[in-house]
Scaffold this motif. Structure first.
Motif, PDB file in Angstrom:
ATOM      1  N   VAL A 102     -32.631  -9.016   9.122  1.00  0.00           N
ATOM      2  CA  VAL A 102     -32.191 -10.081   8.223  1.00  0.00           C
ATOM      3  C   VAL A 102     -33.381 -10.734   7.520  1.00  0.00           C
ATOM      4  O   VAL A 102     -34.485 -10.765   8.050  1.00  0.00           O
ATOM      5  N   ASP A 103     -33.109 -11.257   6.320  1.00  0.00           N
ATOM      6  CA  ASP A 103     -34.178 -11.915   5.557  1.00  0.00           C
ATOM      7  C   ASP A 103     -34.545 -13.270   6.166  1.00  0.00           C
ATOM      8  O   ASP A 103     -35.715 -13.554   6.412  1.00  0.00           O
ATOM      9  N   GLU A 114     -29.366 -13.900   2.894  1.00  0.00           N
ATOM     10  CA  GLU A 114     -29.819 -12.651   2.278  1.00  0.00           C
ATOM     11  C   GLU A 114     -30.387 -12.981   0.899  1.00  0.00           C
ATOM     12  O   GLU A 114     -29.736 -13.673   0.094  1.00  0.00           O
ATOM     13  N   TYR A 135     -23.115  -5.728  -1.498  1.00  0.00           N
ATOM     14  CA  TYR A 135     -23.848  -6.844  -0.913  1.00  0.00           C
ATOM     15  C   TYR A 135     -22.947  -7.667   0.014  1.00  0.00           C
ATOM     16  O   TYR A 135     -23.409  -8.201   1.033  1.00  0.00           O
ATOM     17  N   GLN A 138     -22.886  -5.879   3.194  1.00  0.00           N
ATOM     18  CA  GLN A 138     -24.145  -6.112   3.905  1.00  0.00           C
ATOM     19  C   GLN A 138     -24.099  -7.430   4.678  1.00  0.00           C
ATOM     20  O   GLN A 138     -24.495  -7.506   5.839  1.00  0.00           O
ATOM     21  N   CYS A 139     -23.602  -8.478   4.038  1.00  0.00           N
ATOM     22  CA  CYS A 139     -23.537  -9.795   4.687  1.00  0.00           C
ATOM     23  C   CYS A 139     -22.546  -9.803   5.849  1.00  0.00           C
ATOM     24  O   CYS A 139     -22.822 -10.391   6.905  1.00  0.00           O
ATOM     25  N   TYR A 142     -24.160  -8.136   8.781  1.00  0.00           N
ATOM     26  CA  TYR A 142     -25.080  -9.031   9.488  1.00  0.00           C
ATOM     27  C   TYR A 142     -24.315 -10.042  10.344  1.00  0.00           C
ATOM     28  O   TYR A 142     -24.737 -10.372  11.461  1.00  0.00           O
ATOM     29  N   TRP A 151     -22.622 -16.495   6.167  1.00  0.00           N
ATOM     30  CA  TRP A 151     -23.854 -15.936   5.620  1.00  0.00           C
ATOM     31  C   TRP A 151     -23.986 -16.383   4.165  1.00  0.00           C
ATOM     32  O   TRP A 151     -23.012 -16.388   3.412  1.00  0.00           O
ATOM     33  N   ILE A 153     -25.869 -15.724   0.469  1.00  0.00           N
ATOM     34  CA  ILE A 153     -26.602 -14.756  -0.326  1.00  0.00           C
ATOM     35  C   ILE A 153     -27.117 -15.483  -1.561  1.00  0.00           C
ATOM     36  O   ILE A 153     -26.363 -16.223  -2.216  1.00  0.00           O
TER      37      ILE A 153
END
Length: 310
Positions: A102-103, A114, A135, A138-139, A142, A151, A153
């Motif tokens: 994770v960022d 993210e 995307y 992706q979240c 996570y 989450w 973004i």
């Protein structure tokens, strides 16, 4: 709770890529679900089963990494929330093949961030709080791995705008995603079963890359493709009719324009102008200067697929 697979502080990019092969990461989720326009289940499959570490690093990827910190700072300015680096690759406690690098994580909350950058040409994909589908996947991935409550973004549209969106946890989506990814990992990656192709050019390139040279000249008994091949013939006929219809429209426009170069209305601008093109006469060069032709000729080796009715 999730587990730490490895600490990333001091980990080289090559070592990081090796750990990515041990499971499915957030960027793989959208591709496996068929949502990523730049990747496919087949590309993820070949990446995971291969021993080779391919160090792909283009300018867009470099800028994305370099600007990650800037995106995080803009998020802090816009929201007043504090974030921290996680500095680890995490793995799902129950599904160890699900990984997360994770960022950022929010300080004091079980929520992540993210960070993305996008070109101005992609600005429309982020309008009115929208988030590109791969995307979103992706979240949610996570959230699944980290058991997170939500989450964020955030995206910097280069030279134009900054946006952020909060994605709330959705148990149904997360459970479906886990099911899809687990099925892919167990039945494709672990069993070495290539995923179904999707018709994309990228899959064409992958197939040609991995099966570009035949190693057997034996004839196979073709089974199970008669219906698909019949459909292919129908599609070829349909495409030919569409191409002819398209040409007729263009011919009608040319007759309307006659010797004029430009035609305009509120919706379209059409030009029909003379264009000078220079083309090398390869046949003449081959005949008159075979030495030069040979020196600058490039031989390509590829497998050509020909389908003929019996």
């Amino acid at each position: 709770m999730c587990k730490v697979l490895v600490k990333t502080s001091g980990l080289s990019h090559e070592e990081w890529l090796k750990y990515r092969k041990l499971g499915l990461g957030g960027s793989d989720a959208g591709a496996i679900c068929g949502l990523n326009p730049y990747s496919s289940p087949m590309s993820v499959y070949f990446d995971k089963i291969g021993d080779e570490i391919i160090l792909i690093d283009n300018e867009a990827m470099k800028q994305g990494r370099d600007l990650e910190d800037y995106v995080a700072k803009r998020f802090i300015e816009a929201t007043g929330l504090k974030v921290r680096r996680a500095n680890s690759i995490f793995m799902h406690e129950q599904y160890p093949h699900l990984l997360a690098n994770v960022d950022r994580m929010l300080v004091g909350e079980n929520i992540g961030l993210e960070c993305k950058t996008a070109s101005p040409y992609s600005a429309g994909k982020w309008k009115d709080g929208e988030v590109p589908a791969h995307y979103l996947a992706q979240c949610y991935h996570y959230m699944a791995v980290m058991n997170a409550d939500a989450w964020y973004i955030a995206v910097v549209i280069l030279g134009q705008d900054f946006k952020y969106v909060k994605i709330e946890r959705d148990e149904e989506i997360i459970n479906n995603l886990i099911k899809i990814e687990t099925d892919f990992w167990n039945n494709n990656v672990c069993r070495r079963v290539i995923p179904e192709p999707d018709g994309s050019k990228e899959v064409d390139e992958l197939i040609n890359q991995y099966f570009g040279t035949p190693h057997s000249h034996e004839s196979l008994i073709l089974q199970g493709f008669d219906d698909a091949l019949q459909r292919r013939e129908e599609l070829n006929e349909f495409i030919a009719r569409l191409e002819q219809e398209k040409r007729k429209i263009e011919q009608d426009i040319k007759l309307f324009m006659a010797d004029s170069e430009v035609a305009i209305n509120d919706s379209y601008r059409i030009t029909w102008k003379n264009t000078i093109a220079t083309k090398l006469d390869t046949e003449r060069l081959k005949t008159e200067r075979p030495d030069i032709y040979q020196e600058y000729s490039k031989v390509s080796n590829y497998r050509r697929l020909l389908i003929k009715a019996a």
